[in-house]
Design a protein around this motif. Structure first.
Motif, PDB file in Angstrom:
ATOM      1  N   UNK A  26       1.768 -18.952  13.921  1.00 43.50           N
ATOM      2  CA  UNK A  26       2.403 -17.625  13.847  1.00 43.50           C
ATOM      3  C   UNK A  26       2.865 -17.247  12.445  1.00 43.50           C
ATOM      4  N   UNK A  27       2.848 -18.217  11.525  1.00 45.13           N
ATOM      5  CA  UNK A  27       3.500 -17.971  10.237  1.00 45.13           C
ATOM      6  C   UNK A  27       2.882 -16.784   9.477  1.00 45.13           C
ATOM      7  N   UNK A  28       1.582 -16.566   9.639  1.00 45.30           N
ATOM      8  CA  UNK A  28       0.934 -15.435   8.950  1.00 45.30           C
ATOM      9  C   UNK A  28       0.804 -14.190   9.826  1.00 45.30           C
ATOM     10  N   UNK A  29       1.283 -14.281  11.063  1.00 48.64           N
ATOM     11  CA  UNK A  29       1.088 -13.166  12.003  1.00 48.64           C
ATOM     12  C   UNK A  29       1.766 -11.861  11.563  1.00 48.64           C
ATOM     13  N   UNK A  30       3.026 -11.898  11.102  1.00 43.63           N
ATOM     14  CA  UNK A  30       3.635 -10.621  10.675  1.00 43.63           C
ATOM     15  C   UNK A  30       2.816  -9.913   9.597  1.00 43.63           C
ATOM     16  N   UNK A  31       2.300 -10.687   8.637  1.00 41.08           N
ATOM     17  CA  UNK A  31       1.505 -10.076   7.570  1.00 41.08           C
ATOM     18  C   UNK A  31       0.167  -9.560   8.112  1.00 41.08           C
ATOM     19  N   UNK A  32      -0.430 -10.328   9.028  1.00 41.23           N
ATOM     20  CA  UNK A  32      -1.702  -9.921   9.627  1.00 41.23           C
ATOM     21  C   UNK A  32      -1.547  -8.605  10.401  1.00 41.23           C
ATOM     22  N   UNK A  33      -0.461  -8.529  11.182  1.00 45.27           N
ATOM     23  CA  UNK A  33      -0.230  -7.317  11.977  1.00 45.27           C
ATOM     24  C   UNK A  33       0.032  -6.124  11.053  1.00 45.27           C
ATOM     25  N   UNK A  34       0.800  -6.359   9.995  1.00 42.59           N
ATOM     26  CA  UNK A  34       1.106  -5.263   9.059  1.00 42.59           C
ATOM     27  C   UNK A  34      -0.168  -4.697   8.441  1.00 42.59           C
ATOM     28  N   UNK A  35      -1.089  -5.593   8.067  1.00 45.93           N
ATOM     29  CA  UNK A  35      -2.342  -5.118   7.472  1.00 45.93           C
ATOM     30  C   UNK A  35      -3.219  -4.421   8.517  1.00 45.93           C
ATOM     31  N   UNK A  36      -3.189  -4.929   9.746  1.00 50.37           N
ATOM     32  CA  UNK A  36      -3.960  -4.309  10.827  1.00 50.37           C
ATOM     33  C   UNK A  36      -3.478  -2.885  11.118  1.00 50.37           C
ATOM     34  N   UNK A  37      -2.164  -2.691  11.010  1.00 48.21           N
ATOM     35  CA  UNK A  37      -1.582  -1.362  11.291  1.00 48.21           C
ATOM     36  C   UNK A  37      -2.153  -0.286  10.373  1.00 48.21           C
ATOM     37  N   UNK A  38      -2.460  -0.664   9.133  1.00 46.54           N
ATOM     38  CA  UNK A  38      -3.047   0.301   8.202  1.00 46.54           C
ATOM     39  C   UNK A  38      -4.325   0.897   8.796  1.00 46.54           C
ATOM     40  N   UNK A  39      -5.055   0.066   9.519  1.00 51.33           N
ATOM     41  CA  UNK A  39      -6.318   0.518  10.087  1.00 51.33           C
ATOM     42  C   UNK A  39      -6.123   1.215  11.440  1.00 51.33           C
ATOM     43  N   UNK A  40      -5.419   0.549  12.358  1.00 50.77           N
ATOM     44  CA  UNK A  40      -5.371   1.116  13.716  1.00 50.77           C
ATOM     45  C   UNK A  40      -4.448   2.333  13.821  1.00 50.77           C
ATOM     46  N   UNK A  41      -3.558   2.501  12.847  1.00 50.74           N
ATOM     47  CA  UNK A  41      -2.717   3.708  12.829  1.00 50.74           C
ATOM     48  C   UNK A  41      -3.057   4.585  11.617  1.00 50.74           C
ATOM     49  N   UNK A  42      -4.233   4.376  11.067  1.00 47.69           N
ATOM     50  CA  UNK A  42      -4.648   5.073   9.850  1.00 47.69           C
ATOM     51  C   UNK A  42      -4.892   6.562  10.022  1.00 47.69           C
ATOM     52  N   UNK A  43      -4.881   7.055  11.269  1.00 42.83           N
ATOM     53  CA  UNK A  43      -5.092   8.485  11.498  1.00 42.83           C
ATOM     54  C   UNK A  43      -3.803   9.298  11.374  1.00 42.83           C
ATOM     55  N   UNK A  44      -2.660   8.591  11.335  1.00 45.00           N
ATOM     56  CA  UNK A  44      -1.369   9.297  11.248  1.00 45.00           C
ATOM     57  C   UNK A  44      -1.298  10.170   9.997  1.00 45.00           C
ATOM     58  N   UNK A  45      -0.884  11.401  10.185  1.00 46.13           N
ATOM     59  CA  UNK A  45      -0.728  12.310   9.050  1.00 46.13           C
ATOM     60  C   UNK A  45      -2.034  12.916   8.568  1.00 46.13           C
ATOM     61  N   UNK A  46      -3.148  12.585   9.236  1.00 44.52           N
ATOM     62  CA  UNK A  46      -4.436  13.149   8.805  1.00 44.52           C
ATOM     63  C   UNK A  46      -4.876  14.250   9.761  1.00 44.52           C
ATOM     64  N   UNK A  47      -5.775  15.102   9.289  1.00 48.46           N
ATOM     65  CA  UNK A  47      -6.423  16.082  10.157  1.00 48.46           C
ATOM     66  C   UNK A  47      -7.945  15.914   9.976  1.00 48.46           C
ATOM     67  N   UNK A  48      -8.735  16.370  10.958  1.00 52.10           N
ATOM     68  CA  UNK A  48     -10.190  16.238  10.834  1.00 52.10           C
ATOM     69  C   UNK A  48     -10.835  17.371  10.042  1.00 52.10           C
ATOM     70  N   UNK A  49     -10.007  18.156   9.344  1.00 50.86           N
ATOM     71  CA  UNK A  49     -10.520  19.346   8.645  1.00 50.86           C
ATOM     72  C   UNK A  49     -11.697  19.017   7.732  1.00 50.86           C
TER      73      UNK A  49
END
Ligand code: ZN
Length: 184
Positions: A26-49
């Motif tokens: 688990x020691x690297x899990x917080x960092x792994x999840x933080x980096x994953x969030x950039x991708x899986x929540x990467x649509x926040x604040x964006x529009x498809x314009x």
């Protein structure tokens, strides 16, 4: 995105469920999840314009249906994945867009904390706003792991949502044509 905040939160979460966040696995899990969030929540604040601006002229006003666009999103009630297929239909008003741009549009809204009904409506609204067809219909079929993992529903069970806009609203014949094309 505040990576440090996510790391701290994941560490607390692990402690909260009774785990030892310092054990080897688990020691690297917080960092792994933080980096994953950039991708899986990467649509926040964006529009498809930007994606939907690349349009092509057409003289046809026949229905365009793009089906089976695979998506993965995150349920905002449990922060667990829900995933499935998006089907999009629209009646062009002089303009069409490429398949990949519709897939990008789906991603903008799927990559954020979501509920399926809202995702369906946001895709339909984006089409109406940026492509301005005469009408649009979106259907999503998805499996929610927050339901299937917890045994409330059987694995493989699907939640189906639809959104209609413009000349699809209350036009059941047009809606049925879309459904028939999706089911083909
Ligand atoms: Zn959920």
């Amino acid at each position: 995105m505040d990576q440090e905040k996510i790391r701290q939160a994941v560490r607390l979460y692990l402690e909260g469920i009774g785990e030892d966040p310092d054990r080897e696995g688990l020691v690297d899990t917080p960092d792994r999840v933080a980096r994953m969030c950039e991708e899986i929540f990467g649509g926040l604040g964006k529009t498809p314009e930007e994606h939907l601006q690349k349009q092509f002229s057409t003289g046809s006003s026949d229905m365009v249906v793009v089906k089976d666009i695979t998506f993965y999103s995150t349920c905002e009630h449990h922060l667990l994945p829900f995933y499935g297929k998006v089907h999009i239909g629209y009646i062009p008003d002089g303009k069409v867009v490429g398949l990949s741009k519709l897939a990008r549009t789906v991603e903008v809204y799927a990559r954020r904390p979501q509920i399926q009904e809202q995702l369906t409506g946001q895709i339909a609204d984006a089409l109406m706003t940026y492509l301005a067809p005469k009408g649009a219909m979106v259907m999503i079929e998805a499996e929610h792991t927050c339901m299937t993992m917890r045994g409330i529903k059987k694995p493989g069970s699907k939640t189906v949502t639809i959104a209609t806009r413009g000349n699809f609203v209350d036009n059941y014949e047009r809606q049925k044509t879309f459904m028939d094309m999706v089911r083909e």
